[in-house]
Design a protein around this motif. Structure first.
Motif, PDB file in Angstrom:
ATOM      1  N   ARG A  38      -3.971  24.298 -13.503  1.00  0.00           N
ATOM      2  CA  ARG A  38      -3.252  25.471 -13.615  1.00  0.00           C
ATOM      3  C   ARG A  38      -1.840  25.176 -13.291  1.00  0.00           C
ATOM      4  NH1 ARG A  38      -5.361  26.938  -7.166  1.00  0.00           N
ATOM      5  NH2 ARG A  38      -4.132  24.974  -6.204  1.00  0.00           N
ATOM      6  N   GLN A  39      -0.926  26.191 -13.610  1.00  0.00           N
ATOM      7  CA  GLN A  39       0.334  26.110 -13.608  1.00  0.00           C
ATOM      8  C   GLN A  39       1.196  27.424 -13.002  1.00  0.00           C
ATOM      9  OE1 GLN A  39       2.184  24.926 -17.282  1.00  0.00           O
ATOM     10  NE2 GLN A  39       4.087  24.131 -16.252  1.00  0.00           N
ATOM     11  N   ARG A  45       1.978  21.479 -14.212  1.00  0.00           N
ATOM     12  CA  ARG A  45       0.698  21.860 -14.434  1.00  0.00           C
ATOM     13  C   ARG A  45      -0.239  20.789 -13.599  1.00  0.00           C
ATOM     14  NH1 ARG A  45      -1.245  23.252 -20.342  1.00  0.00           N
ATOM     15  NH2 ARG A  45       0.525  24.594 -20.104  1.00  0.00           N
ATOM     16  N   GLU A  46      -1.104  21.174 -12.936  1.00  0.00           N
ATOM     17  CA  GLU A  46      -1.965  20.465 -11.821  1.00  0.00           C
ATOM     18  C   GLU A  46      -3.383  20.536 -12.275  1.00  0.00           C
ATOM     19  OE1 GLU A  46      -1.219  21.311  -7.870  1.00  0.00           O
ATOM     20  OE2 GLU A  46      -2.175  23.629  -7.837  1.00  0.00           O
ATOM     21  N   PHE A  47      -4.027  19.336 -11.671  1.00  0.00           N
ATOM     22  CA  PHE A  47      -5.541  19.539 -12.008  1.00  0.00           C
ATOM     23  C   PHE A  47      -5.948  20.176 -10.967  1.00  0.00           C
ATOM     24  CE2 PHE A  47      -9.355  17.531 -12.924  1.00  0.00           C
ATOM     25  CZ  PHE A  47     -10.007  17.382 -11.651  1.00  0.00           C
ATOM     26  N   VAL A  48      -7.261  20.977 -11.430  1.00  0.00           N
ATOM     27  CA  VAL A  48      -7.998  21.840 -10.428  1.00  0.00           C
ATOM     28  C   VAL A  48      -9.477  21.232 -10.206  1.00  0.00           C
ATOM     29  CG1 VAL A  48      -8.806  24.052 -10.066  1.00  0.00           C
ATOM     30  CG2 VAL A  48      -6.567  23.840 -11.146  1.00  0.00           C
ATOM     31  N   ALA A  49     -10.016  21.079 -11.388  1.00  0.00           N
ATOM     32  CA  ALA A  49     -11.272  20.689 -11.319  1.00  0.00           C
ATOM     33  C   ALA A  49     -11.909  20.396 -12.699  1.00  0.00           C
ATOM     34  CB  ALA A  49     -12.363  21.965 -10.901  1.00  0.00           C
ATOM     35  N   ALA A  50     -12.724  19.413 -12.691  1.00  0.00           N
ATOM     36  CA  ALA A  50     -13.414  18.821 -13.930  1.00  0.00           C
ATOM     37  C   ALA A  50     -14.717  18.655 -14.061  1.00  0.00           C
ATOM     38  CB  ALA A  50     -12.673  17.652 -14.583  1.00  0.00           C
ATOM     39  N   TYR A  95      -5.396  27.071 -17.101  1.00  0.00           N
ATOM     40  CA  TYR A  95      -6.053  26.458 -18.369  1.00  0.00           C
ATOM     41  C   TYR A  95      -7.241  25.657 -18.557  1.00  0.00           C
ATOM     42  CZ  TYR A  95      -0.901  27.506 -19.213  1.00  0.00           C
ATOM     43  OH  TYR A  95       0.292  28.084 -19.425  1.00  0.00           O
ATOM     44  N   CYS A  96      -7.963  25.651 -19.446  1.00  0.00           N
ATOM     45  CA  CYS A  96      -9.149  24.812 -19.716  1.00  0.00           C
ATOM     46  C   CYS A  96      -8.713  23.866 -20.778  1.00  0.00           C
ATOM     47  CB  CYS A  96     -10.124  25.972 -20.361  1.00  0.00           C
ATOM     48  SG  CYS A  96     -11.590  25.199 -20.714  1.00  0.00           S
ATOM     49  N   ALA A  97      -9.161  22.539 -20.557  1.00  0.00           N
ATOM     50  CA  ALA A  97      -8.935  21.363 -21.391  1.00  0.00           C
ATOM     51  C   ALA A  97     -10.120  20.550 -21.754  1.00  0.00           C
ATOM     52  CB  ALA A  97      -7.788  20.638 -20.759  1.00  0.00           C
ATOM     53  N   ALA A  98     -10.076  20.222 -22.788  1.00  0.00           N
ATOM     54  CA  ALA A  98     -11.366  19.343 -23.061  1.00  0.00           C
ATOM     55  C   ALA A  98     -10.952  18.143 -23.760  1.00  0.00           C
ATOM     56  CB  ALA A  98     -12.222  20.358 -24.146  1.00  0.00           C
ATOM     57  N   ARG A 111      -3.556  15.248 -17.033  1.00  0.00           N
ATOM     58  CA  ARG A 111      -3.494  16.009 -18.388  1.00  0.00           C
ATOM     59  C   ARG A 111      -3.370  15.490 -19.435  1.00  0.00           C
ATOM     60  NH1 ARG A 111       1.215  17.352 -15.191  1.00  0.00           N
ATOM     61  NH2 ARG A 111       3.111  16.787 -16.439  1.00  0.00           N
ATOM     62  N   ASP A 112      -2.666  14.348 -19.530  1.00  0.00           N
ATOM     63  CA  ASP A 112      -2.472  13.669 -20.709  1.00  0.00           C
ATOM     64  C   ASP A 112      -3.455  13.105 -21.364  1.00  0.00           C
ATOM     65  OD1 ASP A 112       0.712  12.315 -19.324  1.00  0.00           O
ATOM     66  OD2 ASP A 112       0.368  14.232 -20.564  1.00  0.00           O
ATOM     67  N   GLU A 113      -4.803  13.058 -20.782  1.00  0.00           N
ATOM     68  CA  GLU A 113      -6.067  12.457 -21.249  1.00  0.00           C
ATOM     69  C   GLU A 113      -6.549  13.559 -22.120  1.00  0.00           C
ATOM     70  OE1 GLU A 113      -7.297  11.125 -17.186  1.00  0.00           O
ATOM     71  OE2 GLU A 113      -7.858   9.463 -18.494  1.00  0.00           O
ATOM     72  N   TYR A 114      -6.052  14.925 -22.031  1.00  0.00           N
ATOM     73  CA  TYR A 114      -6.773  15.960 -22.811  1.00  0.00           C
ATOM     74  C   TYR A 114      -6.109  16.321 -24.161  1.00  0.00           C
ATOM     75  CZ  TYR A 114     -10.072  16.446 -18.878  1.00  0.00           C
ATOM     76  OH  TYR A 114     -10.843  16.274 -17.841  1.00  0.00           O
ATOM     77  N   ASP A 115      -6.838  16.279 -25.164  1.00  0.00           N
ATOM     78  CA  ASP A 115      -6.248  16.645 -26.465  1.00  0.00           C
ATOM     79  C   ASP A 115      -6.161  18.257 -26.673  1.00  0.00           C
ATOM     80  OD1 ASP A 115      -7.183  13.621 -28.033  1.00  0.00           O
ATOM     81  OD2 ASP A 115      -5.153  14.140 -27.064  1.00  0.00           O
ATOM     82  N   TYR A 116      -7.198  19.139 -26.087  1.00  0.00           N
ATOM     83  CA  TYR A 116      -7.617  20.302 -26.610  1.00  0.00           C
ATOM     84  C   TYR A 116      -7.375  21.313 -25.434  1.00  0.00           C
ATOM     85  CZ  TYR A 116      -9.819  17.821 -30.219  1.00  0.00           C
ATOM     86  OH  TYR A 116      -9.996  17.046 -31.268  1.00  0.00           O
ATOM     87  N   TRP A 117      -6.570  22.205 -25.468  1.00  0.00           N
ATOM     88  CA  TRP A 117      -6.153  23.132 -24.513  1.00  0.00           C
ATOM     89  C   TRP A 117      -6.376  24.444 -25.168  1.00  0.00           C
ATOM     90  CZ3 TRP A 117      -4.564  21.735 -19.696  1.00  0.00           C
ATOM     91  CH2 TRP A 117      -4.131  20.178 -19.457  1.00  0.00           C
TER      92      TRP A 117
END
Length: 127
Positions: A38-39, A45-50, A95-98, A111-117
């Motif tokens: 979320r931002q 932008r900060e991590f929420v859950a995965a 934001y969703c990321a994968a 967040r730098d570990e995720y390529d898809y947003w």
């Protein structure tokens, strides 16, 4: 390549609930670790859950632990974020990321570990 579309955001009063959805297309979603970030305005932008690709491994930020729940339905290619006991400070674009994962228990939180947003969905919590 996978495409992500978030939905479910909106305006809610403090203490209320929302459920966000992240729908994937383009690739089999079951091979991907998925996270919510979320931002808020003027913030990073900060991590929420995965969730790891299997759904059996989950991780939460301290700020949402006990209030938010991440889950996934690989058959539906969708990941959810159930948000309860919402607070004004939860207001942000979510934001969703994968990211493709070779292991069943890998849960990236950077967040730098995720390529898809996805494009994001706005959550507003009124006090």
């Amino acid at each position: 390549q996978v495409q992500l579309v978030e939905s479910g955001g909106g305006l809610v009063q403090a203490g209320g609930s929302l459920r966000l959805s992240c729908a994937a297309s383009g690739r089999t979603f079951s091979g991907y670790a998925v996270a919510w970030f979320r931002q808020a305005p003027e913030k990073q932008r900060e991590f929420v859950a995965a969730t790891a690709r299997s759904g059996g491994f989950l991780y939460y930020s301290d700020s949402v632990k006990g209030r938010f729940t991440i889950s996934r339905d690989n058959a539906e290619n969708t990941v959810y974020l159930q948000m309860n006991s919402l607070r004004p400070e939860d207001k942000a674009v979510y934001y969703c990321a994968a990211e493709y994962s070779n292991t069943s228990n890998w849960i990236p939180v950077d967040r730098d570990e995720y390529d898809y947003w996805g494009q994001g969905t706005q959550v507003t919590v009124s006090s």
